[in-house]
Design a protein around this motif. Structure first.
Motif, PDB file in Angstrom:
ATOM      1  N   THR A   1      46.333  34.948  47.629  1.00  0.00           N
ATOM      2  CA  THR A   1      47.622  35.870  48.222  1.00  0.00           C
ATOM      3  C   THR A   1      47.613  37.015  46.926  1.00  0.00           C
ATOM      4  OG1 THR A   1      49.348  34.816  46.885  1.00  0.00           O
ATOM      5  CG2 THR A   1      48.671  34.173  48.957  1.00  0.00           C
ATOM      6  N   MET A   2      48.293  38.086  47.128  1.00  0.00           N
ATOM      7  CA  MET A   2      48.572  39.072  46.167  1.00  0.00           C
ATOM      8  C   MET A   2      49.147  38.312  44.926  1.00  0.00           C
ATOM      9  SD  MET A   2      47.641  42.111  46.549  1.00  0.00           S
ATOM     10  CE  MET A   2      48.744  43.559  45.764  1.00  0.00           C
ATOM     11  N   GLY A   3      49.986  37.471  44.995  1.00  0.00           N
ATOM     12  CA  GLY A   3      50.631  36.704  43.805  1.00  0.00           C
ATOM     13  C   GLY A   3      49.815  36.017  43.191  1.00  0.00           C
ATOM     14  N   GLN A   4      48.696  35.246  43.856  1.00  0.00           N
ATOM     15  CA  GLN A   4      47.607  34.471  43.196  1.00  0.00           C
ATOM     16  C   GLN A   4      46.597  35.638  42.278  1.00  0.00           C
ATOM     17  OE1 GLN A   4      46.248  32.099  46.613  1.00  0.00           O
ATOM     18  NE2 GLN A   4      47.139  30.403  45.586  1.00  0.00           N
ATOM     19  N   ASN A   5      46.385  36.627  43.000  1.00  0.00           N
ATOM     20  CA  ASN A   5      45.428  37.704  42.323  1.00  0.00           C
ATOM     21  C   ASN A   5      46.220  38.030  41.119  1.00  0.00           C
ATOM     22  OD1 ASN A   5      43.740  37.371  44.764  1.00  0.00           O
ATOM     23  ND2 ASN A   5      44.018  39.369  45.264  1.00  0.00           N
ATOM     24  N   ALA A   6      47.370  38.120  41.004  1.00  0.00           N
ATOM     25  CA  ALA A   6      48.041  38.670  39.753  1.00  0.00           C
ATOM     26  C   ALA A   6      48.071  37.649  38.570  1.00  0.00           C
ATOM     27  CB  ALA A   6      49.629  39.118  40.128  1.00  0.00           C
ATOM     28  N   GLN A   7      48.041  36.303  39.370  1.00  0.00           N
ATOM     29  CA  GLN A   7      47.784  35.129  38.407  1.00  0.00           C
ATOM     30  C   GLN A   7      46.608  35.089  37.619  1.00  0.00           C
ATOM     31  OE1 GLN A   7      48.820  31.694  40.533  1.00  0.00           O
ATOM     32  NE2 GLN A   7      51.186  31.901  40.099  1.00  0.00           N
ATOM     33  N   PHE A   8      45.468  35.476  38.679  1.00  0.00           N
ATOM     34  CA  PHE A   8      44.119  35.442  38.120  1.00  0.00           C
ATOM     35  C   PHE A   8      43.739  36.693  37.264  1.00  0.00           C
ATOM     36  CE2 PHE A   8      39.923  37.282  38.726  1.00  0.00           C
ATOM     37  CZ  PHE A   8      39.128  36.251  39.038  1.00  0.00           C
ATOM     38  N   MET A   9      44.470  37.707  37.379  1.00  0.00           N
ATOM     39  CA  MET A   9      44.112  38.781  36.370  1.00  0.00           C
ATOM     40  C   MET A   9      44.995  38.742  35.228  1.00  0.00           C
ATOM     41  SD  MET A   9      42.189  41.092  37.814  1.00  0.00           S
ATOM     42  CE  MET A   9      42.556  42.662  37.172  1.00  0.00           C
ATOM     43  N   SER A  10      45.967  37.992  35.081  1.00  0.00           N
ATOM     44  CA  SER A  10      47.153  37.648  34.144  1.00  0.00           C
ATOM     45  C   SER A  10      46.226  36.605  33.001  1.00  0.00           C
ATOM     46  CB  SER A  10      48.311  37.431  34.167  1.00  0.00           C
ATOM     47  OG  SER A  10      49.236  38.239  34.706  1.00  0.00           O
ATOM     48  N   LEU A  11      45.572  35.651  33.739  1.00  0.00           N
ATOM     49  CA  LEU A  11      45.037  34.585  33.033  1.00  0.00           C
ATOM     50  C   LEU A  11      43.537  35.032  32.387  1.00  0.00           C
ATOM     51  CD1 LEU A  11      45.643  31.150  34.648  1.00  0.00           C
ATOM     52  CD2 LEU A  11      46.014  31.704  32.453  1.00  0.00           C
ATOM     53  N   THR A  12      42.895  36.001  33.081  1.00  0.00           N
ATOM     54  CA  THR A  12      41.982  36.734  32.712  1.00  0.00           C
ATOM     55  C   THR A  12      42.387  37.183  31.261  1.00  0.00           C
ATOM     56  OG1 THR A  12      40.937  37.194  34.464  1.00  0.00           O
ATOM     57  CG2 THR A  12      40.142  38.432  32.953  1.00  0.00           C
ATOM     58  N   PHE A  13      43.284  38.048  31.244  1.00  0.00           N
ATOM     59  CA  PHE A  13      43.912  38.706  29.818  1.00  0.00           C
ATOM     60  C   PHE A  13      44.341  37.549  28.783  1.00  0.00           C
ATOM     61  CE2 PHE A  13      44.962  41.909  33.282  1.00  0.00           C
ATOM     62  CZ  PHE A  13      43.660  42.477  33.457  1.00  0.00           C
ATOM     63  N   GLY A  14      44.728  36.384  29.471  1.00  0.00           N
ATOM     64  CA  GLY A  14      45.040  35.512  28.781  1.00  0.00           C
ATOM     65  C   GLY A  14      43.927  34.989  27.920  1.00  0.00           C
ATOM     66  N   GLY A  15      43.002  34.930  28.432  1.00  0.00           N
ATOM     67  CA  GLY A  15      41.552  34.328  27.843  1.00  0.00           C
ATOM     68  C   GLY A  15      41.048  35.490  27.009  1.00  0.00           C
ATOM     69  N   MET A  16      41.070  36.481  27.435  1.00  0.00           N
ATOM     70  CA  MET A  16      40.536  37.716  26.647  1.00  0.00           C
ATOM     71  C   MET A  16      41.415  37.861  25.344  1.00  0.00           C
ATOM     72  SD  MET A  16      39.494  40.405  29.760  1.00  0.00           S
ATOM     73  CE  MET A  16      38.577  41.385  28.878  1.00  0.00           C
ATOM     74  N   MET A  17      42.861  37.546  25.377  1.00  0.00           N
ATOM     75  CA  MET A  17      43.471  37.804  24.108  1.00  0.00           C
ATOM     76  C   MET A  17      42.980  36.934  23.255  1.00  0.00           C
ATOM     77  SD  MET A  17      47.547  37.757  23.951  1.00  0.00           S
ATOM     78  CE  MET A  17      47.607  35.942  24.361  1.00  0.00           C
ATOM     79  N   LEU A  18      43.019  35.626  23.597  1.00  0.00           N
ATOM     80  CA  LEU A  18      42.503  34.482  22.583  1.00  0.00           C
ATOM     81  C   LEU A  18      40.977  34.721  22.130  1.00  0.00           C
ATOM     82  CD1 LEU A  18      43.293  31.742  21.562  1.00  0.00           C
ATOM     83  CD2 LEU A  18      42.033  30.678  23.551  1.00  0.00           C
ATOM     84  N   GLY A  19      40.150  35.154  23.117  1.00  0.00           N
ATOM     85  CA  GLY A  19      38.859  35.490  22.561  1.00  0.00           C
ATOM     86  C   GLY A  19      38.909  36.660  21.531  1.00  0.00           C
ATOM     87  N   SER A  20      39.530  37.566  21.637  1.00  0.00           N
ATOM     88  CA  SER A  20      39.667  38.819  20.995  1.00  0.00           C
ATOM     89  C   SER A  20      40.036  38.319  19.476  1.00  0.00           C
ATOM     90  CB  SER A  20      40.372  40.047  21.489  1.00  0.00           C
ATOM     91  OG  SER A  20      40.129  40.485  22.537  1.00  0.00           O
ATOM     92  N   PHE A  21      41.284  37.537  19.402  1.00  0.00           N
ATOM     93  CA  PHE A  21      41.708  36.967  18.328  1.00  0.00           C
ATOM     94  C   PHE A  21      40.891  36.257  17.447  1.00  0.00           C
ATOM     95  CE2 PHE A  21      44.587  34.329  15.987  1.00  0.00           C
ATOM     96  CZ  PHE A  21      45.353  35.350  15.011  1.00  0.00           C
ATOM     97  N   LEU A  22      40.413  35.221  18.306  1.00  0.00           N
ATOM     98  CA  LEU A  22      39.562  34.340  17.448  1.00  0.00           C
ATOM     99  C   LEU A  22      38.098  34.934  16.894  1.00  0.00           C
ATOM    100  CD1 LEU A  22      39.759  30.998  19.932  1.00  0.00           C
ATOM    101  CD2 LEU A  22      40.575  31.449  17.568  1.00  0.00           C
TER     102      LEU A  22
END
Length: 420
Positions: free
Chosen positions: A32-53
């Protein structure tokens, strides 16, 4: 450039795959559109962690170790995503992919920065960014050709297999001599530079003597990023990457989903997005040349203003052909900014001793902001349509212009050591 750039191409491909895949999962009922938003947000959560580490790992263990580890992480996670049984599992795997994706964009550009002479640094780094952002039209083209016939899972398999292939080829890449010198491994740094100089002198004759570097090396302590010299640069880096991540992931990657919601078929949506996405490598190529000829700051300010003007026109365009043309023209200055900021300007701002940590922290701010962006983009789109989404982007760009003019330095044709 080719080996780092090709690895980052698959990084870009995997990021932009989201645009085509989410349009297809939405249309098929897998999400759904809501699940798509979760997908994108968790992508950025992982990217944020990867950028920092990766900032801390890259400054501690070297550039080679870090960029090879990144490719393995997102390569295997991408292949696993092709077999995800549900949107929840796909979203979880996307978080793991995000860790590798976020790390790659930090270490790739910083490593290349440390190899290139100042007169052509913008051209080489911008050229590498052309390779990276070509992942956008390639993902859009393959999505148009593959997804209607074979489904969206094939897209993840292609990205993962490509990344693992480049990981194998990149094992021969040398370590950064600047990093080797910064951690006291001066004999290795000197041997590597001697081999480079011997190769170049055979083609171009005797080389001039190297310019002396100040004996006072910058601090390796993280606290130096709060010093009067580096804190304004951290503000520029963090602000710019917040703006650019919001622009790309709050607008560009949502285009197929926006088009589908406005009643276009999935095939027509992909075609519109494909034509507009061709502006990405074109814009990056312009950024590569203007960064060296005009300078970094004029390029950033000029492209930001152009994006604001075209963003103001875009919501009022109705005819399909005009929509595609204005959309293409809007994509060009956005990717002039991507090349200039992500690839060229941010890595130049910091000394070798703290370059990856500083770039990683700036990228972390950028990724953190975009965890909220998908939800904000969906809310604005539902309430005000595409006009609401673009108004937010234009406001962010005005902030970026002010910050770059007030706090930014101009690295055009200056050695990295001259800006320390």
């Amino acid at each position: 450039m080719l080996l780092i750039g090709t690895g980052m191409f698959f990084d870009g491909f995997d990021i932009y795959v989201a645009a085509t895949v989410l349009g297809a999962t939405l249309k098929s009922g897998f999400s759904t559109m809501g699940q798509n938003a979760q997908f994108m947000s968790l992508t950025f959560g992982g990217m944020m962690l990867g950028s920092f580490l990766t900032g801390f790992l890259g400054d501690r263990y070297g550039r080679r170790f870090t960029y090879q580890a990144n490719l393995v992480i997102f390569g295997f996670a991408s292949i696993a995503s092709a077999f995800a049984p549900s949107m929840a599992v796909l979203t979880l795997l996307r978080f793991v992919m995000g860790v590798g994706l976020g790390a790659e964009s930090v270490v790739g550009y910083s490593t290349m920065t440390e190899f290139v002479p100042p007169q052509a640094r913008g051209k080489w780094l911008g050229g590498m960014n052309v390779i990276v952002v070509s992942g956008l039209p390639v993902a859009a083209l393959l999505g148009t050709l593959i997804i209607p016939h074979f489904g969206w899972r094939v897209m993840f398999a292609l990205g993962g297999l490509g990344a693992l292939g480049v990981w194998y080829l990149r094992k021969a890449l040398p370590e950064s001599p600047r990093w080797l010198e910064s951690v006291g491994r001066k004999a290795e740094a000197d041997a590597l530079l001697q081999s480079i100089e011997n190769e170049v002198s055979q083609q171009h004759g005797p080389l001039p003597s190297p310019a002396p570097r100040s004996p006072a090396h910058p601090s390796t302590n993280l606290s130096s990023l709060l010093s009067p010299a580096l804190l304004p640069r951290m503000i520029v880096g963090a602000t710019s990457l917040i703006v650019m991540n919001t622009l790309i992931f709050g607008f560009v990657t949502w285009l197929p989903s926006f088009f589908v919601q406005e009643g276009l078929s999935i095939v027509t949506s992909f075609r519109y997005s494909l034509v507009m996405s061709l502006g990405a490598p074109f814009g990056s190529a312009i950024g590569a040349f203007t960064a060296d000829s005009m300078g970094r700051k004029p390029t950033i300010v000029g492209a930001s203003l152009l994006t604001i003007v075209l963003g103001g026109i875009y919501p009022f365009v109705q005819k399909p052909i005009a929509l595609i043309i204005v959309g293409f023209l809007l994509t060009v200055p956005i990717y002039i900014l991507v090349a200039t900021l992500f690839a060229i300007y941010i890595p130049e701002l910091f000394p070798t001793e703290v370059r990856l940590r500083a770039s990683g922290i700036c990228n972390t701010f950028g990724r953190a902001a975009t965890i909220l962006t998908p939800f904000l983009a969906v809310a604005l789109f539902r309430s005000y349509g595409i006009r609401g989404v673009l108004s937010l982007m234009m406001g962010f760009l005005l902030v970026q212009i002010v910050v770059v003019l007030r706090f930014g330095v101009e690295p055009k044709k200056r050695r990295l050591e001259d800006m320390e």
